[in-house]
Scaffold this active site. Structure first.
Site, PDB file in Angstrom:
ATOM      1  CB  THR A 116      -0.925   0.013   1.242  1.00  0.00           C
ATOM      2  OG1 THR A 116      -1.825  -1.090   1.146  1.00  0.00           O
ATOM      3  CG2 THR A 116      -1.710   1.305   1.327  1.00  0.00           C
ATOM      4  CD  GLU A 154       7.303   5.616   0.299  1.00  0.00           C
ATOM      5  OE1 GLU A 154       6.988   6.081   1.403  1.00  0.00           O
ATOM      6  OE2 GLU A 154       7.827   6.295  -0.598  1.00  0.00           O
TER       7      GLU A 154
END
Lengths: 433, 433
Positions: free
Chosen positions: B223, B225
């Protein structure tokens, strides 16, 4: 249990562990397993007994008794048969774990679908952003598992009924059913919760939104009450036994039946059927069921053949089974999937309300068709599907997801998970805790 | 940033949050995100600013400056281009997350492989039980991911090199590379750790054995970056841009190149090649690479066609892309997988030591062939594989796993995870903590 020097196999005894003050009794050593990924409210540990004496009345003696003269009696004469009868107790545990897993999957989907209906991200230039659930990939990642979750609901209802009504005759069959559905259900839950967590992004990672705890608590479901991989092998071996018996009981009938099955298969495998791509055909549940039955029969016939070949070449039995282990697991998977689809179909057939029947029927189409889609490689390999049809199936699955999209929230609401149990802010109309 | 009423896009400013005593400054509100599934040592929170004044010197002004007269200057004139240049900073984060994910996968595999080599379960009647890793399904579940983990190692080494040596010209390409490998690597880690946990059974569920924490800490890698699904769409869109440019730059050359590619494809798609099942051919890495290149090109050409068709029919651009979103994700996956295989092949080619080359070559065969196996449906659909060959590939993957089995422990030892970091009793020679 040993009586008069005779080893009688595993028996259960009630052994007091502590005195009234809670102190561990002499000869007993207790060790806690320590912190776990989840389920820390469950007290897992190990116990050692050294020269601990208990009266013979402490024997749980439903299947075997020791009288005052120290003589052992049992209505079940074979030690091995008695052992497996006793193991039957585990079946209740497997039924429960399968059901508990399904409940967790429902909670996870409820959270992710409601959040996906609320949260917006990306959209046309200068216009409102799309809701997550209006993105094609998001529909697929949540609605295909939603269909499978509904399918499991009907399958587990059937399992409970079979379990409650079980007799000595069908005990083995019910045991196999429980083993297979426990594995299928718990693997499904692990996958669904992972998908739900990712579909909720960073919000899914917050403890407040419950997915973390749901994942942690259910992760061991694929392991306890029988490791899934082991259970699936049990299922496959049960099928092999049945297959052998079919031939032994009535060789002529069995061969005729086999030929008839193959004839049906040929109907679907002819180039015309293998290429049919119209929506009516693709949503024909009988077609899905024929496909899953064909796969199961084919995997059963071929794995049986491979084992026989090895055994007659002198390969040791355990090794022979090990050499086809992946094939056995595929067979078990195919078997369970066929069973689940059958129960979903029966469930939909029983529904009277026309509106409900339409939506459930669509979910059932999606489940059946997505089973074909995910195994499309196998079906092509065996001439059941051609390339153009695979493409059509893929499109139809996407289309079914889009058709179900408007009912998605209603379908998770129908699980009826109480708000107090769900307890996840993003599953209750908030964008964050 | 707004200067003189002009909106200039997102810019970074250093804003002091607390006074020397640690008290939050006026106009600032801070909220912690609360407990998370993992990474609780990382301080995630939200900050609100209300009428907070900071001097213009606090602007991080590498790409845009405000002088004492309050005038804005920037070497990058377009607002959008400047914004994307600034976003480039995220690339370093993606490179790091991909690498951190790979490290976690290595730890998980080290634990599961060593435990699988130690722990025995089931076996021939009257003989010693088999080690877990001598069960066929156990070999597959751990050694196929092991091969992929090695593949990722070479791919990430390449990524780091490209990142370090990046120039303005190839910045976009490196960005896409980082996005794709970040997604591929983190999804791999999530899958590997799940497999490792299950492969270690109940022991895998104990905190002491580290898999729980590894899972919890890395779960968010898919999820943060950049959400993997979003990143993969970036990759696909980059490929589409390149594809369009290929035609615009030199239409004749591009068409010739395309025809040449298709001609190569025809070689492999002719009935003879599609049916070749000998081991030499199945372990030919050029064959694997041709297959992955063919898939990528085909997915690119067809998705481009589908989008063009929609756009010329007047479908709004965002909606047009949304209608082929799943196809775009498949394209990105195919692209990254091809890249990873290429780097693995280069890595093996550079190895001098013959013994090492043999084992690494075998791992590379396994990675390449398992890519074909897992996408066998697609390859059959497009006439690249026939049923008999799919069967042969399946057998060859199983055989490669068996051949690698004796080296499995050495191969995880070679990751060089220090005992103090691994810290899992079952990964360090003990059957339980």
């Amino acid at each position: 249990l040993e009586v008069g020097g005779r080893v009688l196999g595993v028996h259960a005894l009630l052994v007091p562990l502590r005195d009234p003050a809670g102190k561990v009794l002499p000869g007993i050593r207790i060790e806690d397993c320590g912190e776990k990924m989840g389920l820390n409210g469950v007290d897992n540990g190990r116990i050692w007994f050294e020269h601990v004496r208990v009266p013979r009345e402490n024997l749980l003696d439903r299947f075997g008794q020791v009288n005052a003269q120290g003589e052992y009696t049992s209505a079940i004469t074979g030690d091995s048969k008695r052992f497996f009868t006793m193991l039957g107790t585990l079946v209740a545990g497997r039924v429960s774990v399968a059901a508990a897993a399904l409940s967790a999957a429902k909670s996870g989907l409820t959270i992710a679908v409601r959040y996906g209906d609320l949260r917006r991200q990306f959209g046309p230039a200068g216009d409102k952003e799309f809701r997550l659930l209006d993105h094609q990939a998001h529909q697929r990642r949540l609605l295909v598992p939603l269909a499978k979750t509904y399918a499991m609901d009907f399958a587990l209802e059937y399992l409970v009924e079979r379990y409650v009504k079980r007799t000595e005759e069908d005990a083995r069959e019910v045991e196999s059913l429980a083993a297979g559905l426990k594995a299928y259900s718990t693997w499904h839950t692990t996958a669904v919760l992972q998908e739900a967590r990712e579909a909720c992004g960073g919000q899914g990672y917050l403890q407040a939104n419950r997915l973390a705890a749901l994942k942690a608590d259910t992760d061991v479901f694929t392991t306890f009450e029988g490791d899934n991989t082991v259970l699936m092998q049990l299922v496959a071996k049960g099928l092999l036994t049945g297959y052998r018996q079919r031939f032994e009981d009535d060789r002529v009938f069995a061969v005729l039946k086999l030929l008839a099955d193959r004839a049906t298969a040929v109907v679907d495998r002819n180039p015309f059927a293998a290429r049919r791509t119209d929506s009516d055909h693709l949503r024909d549940n009988d077609y899905h069921l024929r496909a899953l039955r064909f796969r199961e029969e084919e995997l059963l016939a071929t794995v049986s053949q491979r084992i026989r070949k090895r055994l007659s070449a002198g390969v040791e039995a355990f090794e022979a089974f090990n050499q086809v282990q992946v094939h056995l697991l595929e067979l078990a998977h195919a078997h369970v999937e066929r069973l689940v689809l059958e129960q979903f179909l029966k469930g939909v057939a029983d529904v009277k309300d026309p509106g409900l029947k339409t939506v459930l029927g669509r979910l059932c189409d999606l489940y059946g068709l997505s089973c074909l889609e995910s195994a499309n490689g196998w079906f092509q390999e065996h001439g059941w599907l051609e390339g153009t049809k695979v493409k059509a199936i893929r499109k139809e699955v996407t289309r079914l997801c889009a058709e179900l999209r408007p009912d998605a929230v209603a379908l998770v609401n129908a699980f009826g998970v109480p708000d107090t149990c769900l307890a996840a802010p993003i599953g209750l109309g908030h964008l964050s805790p």
